[in-house]
Design an enzyme around this catalytic site. Structure first.
Site, short mmCIF file in Angstrom:
data_model
loop_
_atom_site.label_atom_id
_atom_site.label_comp_id
_atom_site.label_asym_id
_atom_site.label_seq_id
_atom_site.Cartn_x
_atom_site.Cartn_y
_atom_site.Cartn_z
N TYR A 1 -12.57 -8.08 32.20
CA TYR A 1 -11.46 -8.64 31.51
C TYR A 1 -10.72 -9.56 32.45
O TYR A 1 -10.47 -10.96 31.94
CB TYR A 1 -10.53 -7.45 31.32
CG TYR A 1 -8.76 -8.09 30.82
CD1 TYR A 1 -8.61 -8.85 29.85
CD2 TYR A 1 -7.87 -7.66 31.88
CE1 TYR A 1 -7.53 -9.35 29.77
CE2 TYR A 1 -6.50 -7.97 31.79
CZ TYR A 1 -6.35 -8.90 30.70
OH TYR A 1 -5.07 -9.44 30.63
N LEU B 1 1.28 2.60 31.32
CA LEU B 1 2.19 3.93 32.13
C LEU B 1 3.40 3.95 31.44
O LEU B 1 3.48 5.50 31.02
CB LEU B 1 2.10 3.70 33.62
CG LEU B 1 2.81 4.92 34.27
CD1 LEU B 1 2.14 6.20 34.09
CD2 LEU B 1 3.10 4.40 35.82
N1 LIG Z 1 0.66 -6.37 28.25
C1 LIG Z 1 0.54 -6.77 29.86
O1 LIG Z 1 0.99 -5.81 30.57
C2 LIG Z 1 -0.09 -7.79 30.14
C3 LIG Z 1 -0.24 -8.04 31.39
C4 LIG Z 1 -1.08 -9.10 31.97
C5 LIG Z 1 -1.77 -10.24 30.89
N2 LIG Z 1 -1.51 -9.85 29.34
C6 LIG Z 1 -1.99 -10.65 28.38
O2 LIG Z 1 -1.00 -10.86 27.73
C7 LIG Z 1 -1.60 -11.23 26.41
C8 LIG Z 1 -0.79 -10.26 25.18
O3 LIG Z 1 -1.11 -8.68 25.83
P1 LIG Z 1 -0.31 -7.75 24.89
O4 LIG Z 1 -0.06 -6.50 25.77
O5 LIG Z 1 0.73 -8.22 24.13
O6 LIG Z 1 -1.48 -7.31 23.92
P2 LIG Z 1 -1.80 -7.08 22.41
O7 LIG Z 1 -2.98 -6.66 22.27
O8 LIG Z 1 -0.35 -6.28 22.00
O9 LIG Z 1 -1.66 -8.54 21.66
C9 LIG Z 1 -2.76 -9.21 21.38
C10 LIG Z 1 -2.67 -9.75 20.01
O10 LIG Z 1 -3.73 -10.51 19.79
C11 LIG Z 1 -4.27 -10.46 18.53
N3 LIG Z 1 -5.91 -10.64 18.54
C12 LIG Z 1 -6.57 -10.11 19.44
N4 LIG Z 1 -8.03 -10.86 19.13
C13 LIG Z 1 -7.65 -11.59 17.97
C14 LIG Z 1 -8.43 -12.36 17.06
N5 LIG Z 1 -9.77 -12.56 17.27
N6 LIG Z 1 -7.99 -13.17 16.09
C15 LIG Z 1 -6.50 -12.91 15.86
N7 LIG Z 1 -5.88 -12.29 16.72
C16 LIG Z 1 -6.26 -11.49 17.84
C17 LIG Z 1 -4.24 -8.82 18.36
O11 LIG Z 1 -4.03 -8.37 16.98
C18 LIG Z 1 -2.63 -8.73 19.04
O12 LIG Z 1 -1.72 -8.91 18.05
C19 LIG Z 1 -3.05 -10.66 26.53
O13 LIG Z 1 -3.85 -11.88 26.34
C20 LIG Z 1 -3.25 -10.21 27.63
O14 LIG Z 1 -4.26 -10.40 28.42
C21 LIG Z 1 -0.74 -8.78 29.08
#
Ligand SMILES: NC(=O)c1ccc[n+]([C@@H]2O[C@H](COP(=O)([O-])OP(=O)(O)OC[C@H]3O[C@@H](n4cnc5c(N)ncnc54)[C@H](O)[C@@H]3O)[C@@H](O)[C@H]2O)c1
Length: 354
Positions: free
Chosen positions: A153, A202
């Site tokens: 990832y 968590l």
């Molecule tokens: N949540 C965290 O703590 C965290 C920490 C570091 C980085 N991130 C990054 O932040 C971003 C958002 O994280 P999140 O927790 O909101 O994740 P999430 O899974 O809630 O949101 C991701 C969104 O992308 C959409 N998606 C995924 N693949 C897709 C595709 N092929 N076509 C269209 N839509 C698609 C999903 O439906 C979802 O709505 C991610 O890129 C993640 O890597 C999150």
């Protein structure tokens, strides 16, 4: 409190939010709408929710891996800025399907970057992650830390940052990557929050246990080299992340090449989270100690001095009680997440903080 409230959209400023039905993306879309930006959310709802998209935003269902569809949407909607939140982002899962993860995240990124370059987009922001960094050093993780991901990832996000670099250097688009630590918390009105299934983060897991929706919380290792033996992580409130995005978006009007670590700068152990949740909710939370997980570093805490210095960003909502209270309020009000939830009220009617 959201200090980027001072932001003024330029006339006609239109932000395309890829993955804006997910946890972080929906909060950023909400703030952008509240500030008066025109927002279009693209999402396939694979892990996101239609009801998480603010009323004021347009929604276009779309698999972002489909280059033709993405390109058509850009030609039709003509965004001036793009934010890419869409990704598969479960570390453990990425070990099970490393090539699938890299392919998925890179396809989305290259499709969006290509369409942005071809359609005169001026700014592009990427959700990156602390998982791009190696974990051998000591102290808080600044932007100067070696880029050395420990899982597929994280590697996929390093590759996405590589795409971002060439989008800037070869195509002239101003770019920013925000490397978040652990996003957490919810809107203070409790109408928007985190709803993943399965949940792997968590704080929502601990809150689900407090709500009686799971028997216990697994603690992976109680023998880490930390004061109480459990892992220490940096939790940053999702509204502080939204604020960071708006600040970066405004800065990109003038400069590019922004790369920022975004965390609270304070570490809390698994036991700290459980104790704070017990105190706030008044519920007992059972725990079971499991073996350490492979590749799980003992401590990950951000140094966010650079974004503070450059953009005036501060983690004003990221004190642990604030995070847990807002998450508790959201989960208690919506124990089944967005299932059966009423549509999100219009942004103008929503309180930013209690
Ligand atoms: N949540 C965290 O703590 C965290 C920490 C570091 C980085 N991130 C990054 O932040 C971003 C958002 O994280 P999140 O927790 O909101 O994740 P999430 O899974 O809630 O949101 C991701 C969104 O992308 C959409 N998606 C995924 N693949 C897709 C595709 N092929 N076509 C269209 N839509 C698609 C999903 O439906 C979802 O709505 C991610 O890129 C993640 O890597 C999150």
């Amino acid at each position: 409190m959201v200090s980027a409230i001072l932001a003024k959209p330029a006339p006609g400023e239109h932000v395309l939010v890829a993955g804006g039905a997910g946890y972080v993306g929906s909060h950023v879309a909400w703030l952008l709408c509240r500030l008066g930006f025109r927002v279009t959310v693209l999402d396939d709802l694979s892990t996101g929710h239609r009801d998480a998209v603010p009323d004021h935003a347009s929604f276009i269902p779309c698999d972002l891996r489909d280059q033709e569809q993405v390109s058509g949407i850009f030609m039709e909607t003509k965004p001036s800025a793009v934010m890419n939140f869409a990704a598969r982002s479960l570390v453990g899962d990425s070990y099970r399907d490393p090539m699938g993860y890299i392919r998925h995240n890179l396809m989305i990124m290259t499709n969006l970057a290509q369409a942005a370059a071809a359609n005169g987009v001026s700014s592009f922001l990427l959700s990156s992650t602390a998982a791009i960094f190696g974990t051998d050093g000591t102290g808080k993780i600044s932007e100067a830390w070696p880029i050395h991901p420990n899982n597929p990832y994280g590697e996929s996000k390093v590759m996405c940052e590589g795409v971002l670099r060439w989008l800037e250097e070869a195509c002239g688009v101003h770019t920013a990557a925000l490397r978040y630590f652990n996003a957490s918390g919810a809107l203070f009105c409790a109408d928007l929050g985190e709803a993943h299934d399965p949940e792997t983060h968590l704080i929502p897991i601990v809150i689900q246990a407090a709500l009686g929706r799971r028997d216990h919380v697994d603690m992976f290792g109680a023998d880490h080299p930390t004061p109480d033996g459990t892992c220490i992580r940096d939790y940053v409130h999702v509204l502080d992340l939204a604020d960071a995005h708006v600040r970066a978006l405004l800065a990109l009007r003038k400069v590019g090449g922004l790369r920022y670590n975004v965390g609270s700068g304070t570490g809390y152990s698994v036991k700290d989270i459980i104790q704070a949740t017990e105190e706030i909710t008044g519920r007992r939370i059972a725990t079971i100690v499991r073996p350490r997980r492979a590749g799980d570093p003992a401590t990950l805490v951000a140094c966010s001095d650079r974004i503070g210095r450059d953009l005036g960003w501060r983690p004003v909502n990221s004190a642990l009680p604030t995070i847990i209270r807002s998450a508790w309020a959201w989960h208690a009000k919506h124990p089944d997440g967005f299932t059966g939830a009423s549509p999100l009220p219009r942004p103008a009617m929503m309180a930013l903080h209690a």
